[in-house]
Design a protein around this motif. Structure first.
Motif, short mmCIF file in Angstrom:
data_model
loop_
_atom_site.label_atom_id
_atom_site.label_comp_id
_atom_site.label_asym_id
_atom_site.label_seq_id
_atom_site.Cartn_x
_atom_site.Cartn_y
_atom_site.Cartn_z
N VAL A 172 -13.70 19.16 -29.73
CA VAL A 172 -14.05 19.19 -28.31
C VAL A 172 -13.34 18.05 -27.58
CG1 VAL A 172 -15.90 18.87 -26.62
CG2 VAL A 172 -16.27 20.33 -28.61
N VAL A 173 -13.41 16.85 -28.14
CA VAL A 173 -12.83 15.68 -27.47
C VAL A 173 -11.30 15.71 -27.52
CG1 VAL A 173 -12.55 13.18 -27.58
CG2 VAL A 173 -14.82 14.20 -27.81
N TRP A 174 -10.75 15.88 -28.71
CA TRP A 174 -9.30 15.68 -28.86
C TRP A 174 -8.50 16.91 -28.47
CZ3 TRP A 174 -7.62 10.83 -29.47
CH2 TRP A 174 -8.56 9.89 -29.92
N LYS A 175 -9.12 18.07 -28.49
CA LYS A 175 -8.38 19.26 -28.05
C LYS A 175 -8.77 19.64 -26.62
CE LYS A 175 -7.56 24.13 -28.94
NZ LYS A 175 -7.99 25.32 -29.67
N HIS A 176 -10.01 20.02 -26.43
CA HIS A 176 -10.39 20.57 -25.13
C HIS A 176 -10.39 19.53 -24.03
CE1 HIS A 176 -11.52 24.77 -25.92
NE2 HIS A 176 -11.58 24.34 -27.16
N ALA A 177 -10.93 18.37 -24.30
CA ALA A 177 -11.06 17.38 -23.23
C ALA A 177 -9.75 16.63 -22.99
CB ALA A 177 -12.20 16.42 -23.54
#
Ligand code: ATP
Ligand code: SF4
Ligand code: MG
Lengths: 332, 308
Positions: free
Chosen positions: B219-224
């Motif tokens: 979630v953090v390193w890809k989407h956000a």
């Protein structure tokens, strides 16, 4: 109104007991969900209605254990999914339920897709994760999820970015993401509120179709009693973090027992139960961090008396599965 | 898209023209280079002769016109002081500036990225506080002061590192650290990344990404992150050019680093017009080029721009 037979199995698919979700803020403790209990049967469409801010969305997010961090916290209760308490699972175990057994459609189609990834990427993501599909197979499944939501020409659409689609189409994509892994429970949190009337009707028909085809259980959150009448089997009416009345849809429309429900239904124009917002009842809902003593609805309730102001009302059974929390039920 | 590119190129040309004019005039406001260069006992005749040889006797607009025409033909003239072609000076000095700038940027980003992201992910934690303090601190320290401090400790007292000049890896250490820690690159990226990451982490699509069952890392390193980087890219592109320009003059002078910054410093001291003009034009060109590169990167990161 169509007839909507529901298989009432012995154990419900999802059972929520005394759920409490609080926000710990600078202004105090906000009791957004304060002792909510309900159950959803297999293949049932369960409605959740109430004014803005009463805790519908936080209830939904609590079911997925995705309460806004760091202020929000589930402080009590049980969420039994097929008999297992989701609140007792470790975080990585919980992730195996999200998107696979329980899915959610959020309200705003314009913001719930990631602008920098293609629609195909975003649909394929949970399929790759939960069903370990790869390559051609993965892409086929993503395409069939789009087909399920009746998006024309799904193979080409997979390569599109969200901004290339209309709001209605995007919301179908969000639906496709939610349904891609064939979950048992779908939470539709005001999934059609942001859509215009025609698109909304189409979307509801689609959900109904998928529900029948897959035997899906749906928790349907809405402001709109018209939609409740059309879609749901049972409804819970929520006020200030609590469920104040629960009944089958028929029963609720014919014999509303809680003064708040009566007020809500009175605010709906007759004949056509469709309204934009349930804003037309007198007074403001209370601030959830400083609730009035006794019954939370008492400041706005036409039937309120000194007992109501002093003490919290008990849960009273009206008839079978129909109950309400009130000292002075409206008898129909 | 083609119209857009054309428009951007015209805009870039106009910017450079304006910069040339400003630096041309500013350089001449500092005084006459011959006052510094001519021997103290030169006669007025010698003075006039030299002035004529350098073309300084012509009216300003003629000088400017000639400078423009020559520049377009890549002839930047000769240094008044040393007589060497300016182009050759730049060719010799610029790689040094670029190497120093790139290594400073790499160091700054290597620190700023994880710091900014983690500060957002663990908002309100000790790490968040530390990151923000570092950012404010770094930005308020003057680079000449940090440079001199590092020099006196590591080169002076400890004799661990060379005191100046370019050479091996050891020579890079102090100027790189000085350039990376001070100024806006590090602090700006930390703060910008933190705030844009916080916005993105609050968004509905991140909520939906979590609802798919993705791990927090994805979630953090890809989407956000990919979304949060969009505003940061502009900043980095712009400040890299500024870092090469502004900061390098100070740091190169402190560390006797043979780059264009130091060249500019010397040229200004000697009122060496052609060199001053050339260095400033070079840096302005870089700034303009950085903006173009940023736009291209933008299109790569943000499909909404790509399809416009
Ligand atoms: N991040 C938060 N911090 C503090 N309080 C919050 C936060 N999110 C929600 N709340 C509180 O929880 C209450 C319930 O919010 P919720 O979003 O569940 O309302 P809702 O019934 O879904 O309303 P709507 O119909 O507008 O969507 C709100 O009154 C709000 O004050
Ligand atoms: S308990 Fe009293 S105040 Fe509350 S809803 Fe019932 S009648 Fe109204
Ligand atoms: Mg809501």
């Amino acid at each position: 109104m169509t007839t909507k037979p529901v298989a009432q199995g012995a154990t419900p698919l999802l059972q929520v007991d005394d759920l409490r979700t609080y926000f710990f803020t600078r202004w105090g403790v906000v009791k957004s969900v304060d002792g909510v209990s309900f159950s959803v049967g297999r293949g049932e469409i369960f409605g959740l209605v109430g004014e803005s801010g009463c805790g519908k969305s936080i209830t939904c997010l609590s079911l997925m254990r995705l309460v806004p961090q760091p202020a929000g916290k589930i402080v009590g209760g049980r969420i039994l999914f097929e008999g297992r308490d989701l609140l007792k699972l470790g975080e990585s175990e919980m992730r195996r339920y999200r998107g696979r057994h329980i899915s959610i459609i959020l309200q705003d189609p314009m913001t719930s897709l990631n602008p920098v990834f293609t629609v195909g990427d975003q649909i394929a993501e949970p399929v790759r994760l939960h069903q370990r599909a790869r390559g051609r197979d993965l892409w086929d499944r993503a395409a069939s999820a789009l087909r399920l939501l009746r998006i024309p020409d799904p193979e080409t659409r997979l390569g599109d970015y969200p901004h290339q689609m209309s709001g209605g189409m995007r919301q179908r994509v969000v639906g496709a993401i939610a349904l891609a892994c064939e979950p048992h429970v779908l939470i539709a949190d005001e999934a059609t509120t942001a859509l215009d009337a025609t698109i909304q009707a189409q979307y509801l028909a689609l959900l109904q179709e998928v529900h029948e085809k897959k035997g899906l259980s749906i928790i349907f959150v809405t402001h709109d009693f018209g939609i409740v009448a059309k879609m749901c089997h049972r409804v819970a009416v929520m006020y200030a973090g609590k469920i104040v009345e629960m009944a089958s849809v028929r029963e609720l429309f014919d014999h509303p027992a809680h003064p708040y429900t009566v007020a809500l239904l009175d605010a709906v124009p007759p004949l056509d139960y469709r309204v934009e917002r349930l804003a037309s009842i007198e007074g403001q809902p209370p601030q959830l961090y400083k609730l009035p003593s006794g019954c939370s609805f008492s400041p706005r309730c036409p039937r309120s008396d000194s007992l109501c102001v002093r003490e919290s009302p008990p849960q009273v059974t009206v008839d079978g599965g129909h109950w309400a929390t009130c000292w002075r039920l409206v008898d129909a | 898209m083609q119209r857009y590119i054309l428009f951007r190129l015209v805009q870039a040309g106009a910017t450079l023209l304006a910069v040339s004019l400003v630096v041309f005039i500013l350089a001449r406001l500092t005084g006459n280079p011959l006052d510094l260069l001519m021997p103290i006992d030169s006669t007025p005749e010698q003075y006039a002769q030299e002035s004529q040889r350098l073309g300084l006797d012509k009216p300003l607009y003629v000088q400017f016109g000639r400078f423009l025409v020559n520049s377009v033909q890549a002839d930047l003239g000769k240094s008044i002081r040393t007589g060497r072609p300016v182009l050759e000076l730049l060719r010799q000095r610029f790689p040094n500036t670029m190497k120093l700038g790139l290594s400073a940027m790499a160091l700054a980003l290597a620190i700023a990225f994880p710091l900014g992201i983690l500060a957002a992910v663990r908002r309100g934690s000790f790490l968040d506080g530390a990151a923000r303090t570092t950012a404010v601190f770094g930005q308020s320290l003057p680079s000449f002061w940090v440079g001199i401090l590092l020099l006196s400790v590591f080169a002076g007292t400890l004799h661990l590192l060379p005191a100046g000049g370019a050479g091996g890896l050891k020579h890079y250490l102090l100027p790189t650290v000085t350039l990376a820690l001070t100024g806006f690159m590090l602090s700006g990226v930390v703060r910008l990344l933190r705030s844009s990451m916080l916005d993105v982490l609050d968004s509905e699509y991140v909520k939906l990404a979590r609802a798919k069952g993705l791990s927090e890392n994805v979630v953090v390193w890809k989407h956000a992150l990919k979304n949060a980087l969009i505003p940061v890219v502009t900043f980095v592109g712009f400040y890299f050019a500024l870092l090469l320009g502004g900061a390098s003059v100070v740091v190169e002078t402190v560390f006797a680093w043979p780059g264009v910054g130091r060249l500019a410093y010397e040229a200004v001291m000697w009122r060496d017009y052609p060199v001053v003009q050339a260095v400033v034009l070079l840096l302005a060109t870089l700034l303009v080029a950085a903006n173009l590169v940023v736009d291209i990167l933008y299109a790569y990161l943000d499909p909404r721009v790509r399809y416009r």
